[in-house]
Enzyme design. Structure first.
Site, PDB file in Angstrom:
ATOM      1  CE  LYS A  72      -1.926   1.699   4.046  1.00  0.00           C
ATOM      2  NZ  LYS A  72      -1.482   3.224   4.312  1.00  0.00           N
ATOM      3  CG  ASN A  73       2.442   2.499   3.701  1.00  0.00           C
ATOM      4  OD1 ASN A  73       1.234   2.813   3.414  1.00  0.00           O
ATOM      5  ND2 ASN A  73       2.988   2.352   4.752  1.00  0.00           N
ATOM      6  CB  CYS A 130      -4.050  15.377  10.642  1.00  0.00           C
ATOM      7  SG  CYS A 130      -3.469  15.968   9.136  1.00  0.00           S
ATOM      8  NE  ARG A 171      -0.516  11.153  11.236  1.00  0.00           N
ATOM      9  CZ  ARG A 171      -0.988  10.069  10.644  1.00  0.00           C
ATOM     10  NH1 ARG A 171      -2.166   9.661  10.629  1.00  0.00           N
ATOM     11  NH2 ARG A 171      -0.046   9.298   9.818  1.00  0.00           N
ATOM     12  CG  ASP A 225       2.671   1.356   9.791  1.00  0.00           C
ATOM     13  OD1 ASP A 225       2.323   2.296  10.430  1.00  0.00           O
ATOM     14  OD2 ASP A 225       2.960   1.457   8.462  1.00  0.00           O
ATOM     15  NE  ARG A 283      -6.912   4.471   5.446  1.00  0.00           N
ATOM     16  CZ  ARG A 283      -6.163   5.082   6.423  1.00  0.00           C
ATOM     17  NH1 ARG A 283      -6.246   4.894   7.526  1.00  0.00           N
ATOM     18  NH2 ARG A 283      -4.923   5.282   5.704  1.00  0.00           N
TER      19      ARG A 283
HETATM   20  C1  UD1 Z   1       4.168   6.748   6.326  1.00  0.00           C
HETATM   21  C2  UD1 Z   1       3.405   5.398   6.313  1.00  0.00           C
HETATM   22  C3  UD1 Z   1       2.746   5.096   7.568  1.00  0.00           C
HETATM   23  C4  UD1 Z   1       3.882   4.862   8.741  1.00  0.00           C
HETATM   24  C5  UD1 Z   1       4.956   6.191   8.734  1.00  0.00           C
HETATM   25  C6  UD1 Z   1       5.844   5.905   9.594  1.00  0.00           C
HETATM   26  C7  UD1 Z   1       2.317   5.787   3.905  1.00  0.00           C
HETATM   27  C8  UD1 Z   1       1.307   6.078   3.288  1.00  0.00           C
HETATM   28  N1  UD1 Z   1       2.178   6.005   5.255  1.00  0.00           N
HETATM   29  O1  UD1 Z   1       3.388   7.765   6.921  1.00  0.00           O
HETATM   30  O2  UD1 Z   1       2.120   3.859   7.419  1.00  0.00           O
HETATM   31  O3  UD1 Z   1       3.465   4.523   9.879  1.00  0.00           O
HETATM   32  O4  UD1 Z   1       5.233   6.345   7.162  1.00  0.00           O
HETATM   33  O5  UD1 Z   1       6.920   4.772   9.379  1.00  0.00           O
HETATM   34  O6  UD1 Z   1       3.544   5.522   3.594  1.00  0.00           O
HETATM   35  N2  UD1 Z   1       6.010  14.705  11.123  1.00  0.00           N
HETATM   36  C9  UD1 Z   1       6.346  15.770  11.361  1.00  0.00           C
HETATM   37  N3  UD1 Z   1       6.118  16.743  10.426  1.00  0.00           N
HETATM   38  C10 UD1 Z   1       5.942  16.270   9.173  1.00  0.00           C
HETATM   39  C11 UD1 Z   1       5.748  14.887   8.725  1.00  0.00           C
HETATM   40  C12 UD1 Z   1       5.739  13.996   9.786  1.00  0.00           C
HETATM   41  O7  UD1 Z   1       6.255  16.382  12.533  1.00  0.00           O
HETATM   42  O8  UD1 Z   1       5.819  17.240   8.109  1.00  0.00           O
HETATM   43  C13 UD1 Z   1       6.085  13.562  12.143  1.00  0.00           C
HETATM   44  C14 UD1 Z   1       4.668  12.720  11.997  1.00  0.00           C
HETATM   45  O9  UD1 Z   1       3.712  13.407  13.038  1.00  0.00           O
HETATM   46  C15 UD1 Z   1       5.277  11.276  12.779  1.00  0.00           C
HETATM   47  C16 UD1 Z   1       6.659  11.121  12.000  1.00  0.00           C
HETATM   48  O10 UD1 Z   1       6.975  12.380  11.776  1.00  0.00           O
HETATM   49  O11 UD1 Z   1       5.075  11.506  14.134  1.00  0.00           O
HETATM   50  C17 UD1 Z   1       6.705  10.141  10.993  1.00  0.00           C
HETATM   51  O12 UD1 Z   1       5.668  10.503  10.244  1.00  0.00           O
HETATM   52  P1  UD1 Z   1       6.106  10.207   8.451  1.00  0.00           P
HETATM   53  O13 UD1 Z   1       7.457   9.572   8.481  1.00  0.00           O
HETATM   54  O14 UD1 Z   1       5.930  11.264   7.626  1.00  0.00           O
HETATM   55  O15 UD1 Z   1       5.020   9.183   8.372  1.00  0.00           O
HETATM   56  P2  UD1 Z   1       3.894   9.299   6.999  1.00  0.00           P
HETATM   57  O16 UD1 Z   1       4.673   9.655   5.696  1.00  0.00           O
HETATM   58  O17 UD1 Z   1       2.784  10.245   7.462  1.00  0.00           O
END
Ligand code: UD1
Length: 418
Positions: free
Chosen positions: A22-23, A116, A121, A305, A397
């Site tokens: 999915k990711n 969010c 988030r 995850d 999902r």
């Molecule tokens: C992706 C995955 C999700 C997985 C996560 C961490 C997809 C679609 N989803 O989510 O399944 O759980 O990686 O491996 O690929 N953060 C910030 N600022 C930002 C972005 C992120 O503070 O601009 C923080 C988030 O709140 C969180 C952490 O960084 O605490 C990790 O987020 P991120 O690696 O961005 O995860 P996603 O890409 O949302």
């Protein structure tokens, strides 16, 4: 709303084939916006998030045709630059529309994704990166409004945290920027490598994907390609834990075992027998589950995850374990639901202490998010008696043919349609 009904206690046995990731699929679908030529994507799972992304691509100006696990993205009309609330709100990964549209149109307005708020988030790492690439950004009326009048310009971007999504968004934009972009402290997840791999096939010039320093030499144009998505390591990990928690013996096929190293290593520490081949893993319960504490981390450490599923397993371990969540705040929504099965879990900030119990008993439970849902299904499979899982749309999902695959492995599970 559909429910899943499980009569627990069956040992899972046999083989299960893992679907495409999915990711990986989601950013790869967004990558199709970077070219006007046809893009064919294979090994695509059938999931609500994939449908949401296809809906968004159709709205923006592509024609998307999905037949089984093959998706063809074809040119249709001039792109719109607005990703509206109704299409974006269902899925946080919708934020990945920003990179390609900013690169192609020099402007994009995206509704803040997934219910969010920026505070809870955040997407600050994405926005900060776009600013470095020369974009102007403002947030108004629930939309992130971004434009780069003279186009994006390559630069060096230092991430404060190796965000998976932000790394993808930079790849999806900097490939068409003028000059060279370097990401320092980039995410190293296999899904990043998969995205870089399709982009390079499309004519991009990306080096270092899979390491924490990625270099992207911007090119003028990208072309259409055909690409097969990597297997879903989180789906695979969930079935590995399903075998252990049901005292079963299953072979998980169509995977890349290296992507599952942290799961295999920890399951071995629990006394589970694991055998690997080039593209399969067999998991066999031996006598009891030894407790094993874990801490989530960025790849190749234990994935956040799989944290919920691991807690479910530890509920039936012989002894105590501690699970520490370091990636997301507030990701223990499954704990109160697992307690309904008779689990002994105490929460304290970003840690939980699990005292293994001899047995779980079935209960009515409610899913709060995708992986929490997986943990509840696992507990239901291992528990004695009947479990009713509600709000299963969260599971839809991210798990392709969940009940069908589990049933084939011997689980007593069925969906009750609403
Ligand atoms: C992706 C995955 C999700 C997985 C996560 C961490 C997809 C679609 N989803 O989510 O399944 O759980 O990686 O491996 O690929 N953060 C910030 N600022 C930002 C972005 C992120 O503070 O601009 C923080 C988030 O709140 C969180 C952490 O960084 O605490 C990790 O987020 P991120 O690696 O961005 O995860 P996603 O890409 O949302």
């Amino acid at each position: 709303m559909d429910k899943i009904l499980i009569h627990g206690g069956n040992q899972l046995k046999g083989e299960v084939k893992i679907s495409g990731s999915k990711n990986s699929t989601l950013p790869i679908l967004f990558a199709s916006l970077l070219t006007d030529e046809p893009v064919t994507i294979k090994n695509v799972p059938s999931l609500a998030d994939v449908d949401t992304t296809i809906g968004l691509l159709n709205f923006i100006g592509k024609k998307v045709v999905k037949k089984g696990s093959v998706v063809k993205v074809l040119p249709k009309e001039k792109y719109k630059h607005i990703a509206p609330y109704d299409l974006v709100r269902k899925m946080r990964a919708s934020i990945l529309i920003m990179g390609p549209l900013l690169a192609r149109l020099k402007k994009v307005d995206v509704s803040l994704p997934g219910g969010c708020t920026i505070g809870a988030r955040p997407i600050d790492i994405h926005l900060d990166a776009f600013k470095h690439l020369g974009a102007n950004i403002c947030i108004s009326e629930g939309y992130v409004k971004t434009f780069a009048r003279t186009g994006l310009k390559g630069t060096t971007i230092h991430f404060k945290f190796p965000s998976v999504g932000a790394t993808e968004n930079v790849l999806l934009s900097a490939v068409l920027a003028e000059g060279k972009t370097t990401i320092i402290n980039a995410a190293t997840e296999p899904e990043i490598e998969d995205l870089a791999s399709i982009l390079n096939k499309m004519g991009a010039n990306i080096t270092g994907a899979g390491t924490d320093k990625i270099a992207i030499d911007g090119v003028k144009k990208l072309k259409g390609v055909s690409h097969s998505v990597i297997p879903d390591r989180i789906e695979a990990a969930t079935y590995m834990i399903a075998a252990a928690i049901t005292k079963g013996h299953i072979t998980i096929k169509n995977i890349i075992p290296e992507h599952l190293y942290s799961i295999s290593k920890n399951l071995k520490s629990c006394g589970i027998d694991i055998k690997e081949t080039k593209d399969a893993i067999s998991i066999k319960y031996v006598n009891h589950i030894k407790p094993k504490s874990i801490e989530t981390g960025v790849y190749p450490n234990f994935p956040t995850d799989v944290q919920a599923q691991w807690i479910a397993l530890m509920c039936l371990a012989k002894g105590n374990s501690k699970i520490t969540e370091t990636i997301f705040e507030n990701r223990f929504m499954h704990v109160p639901e697992l307690q309904r099965f008779g689990a002994n879990i105490t929460m304290n900030g970003n840690e939980v202490l699990v005292k293994g119990v001899k047995k779980l008993s079935g209960a009515p439970v409610m899913v709060s998010d995708l992986r929490a849902g997986a943990a509840l299904v696992l507990a239901g499979l291992a528990a004695y008696g009947k479990t009713t899982v509600s709000r299963v749309y969260h599971l839809d999902r991210g798990y392709d043919m969940l009940e069908k695959k589990l049933k084939k492995l011997g689980a007593n599970i069925r969906r009750i349609k609403s």
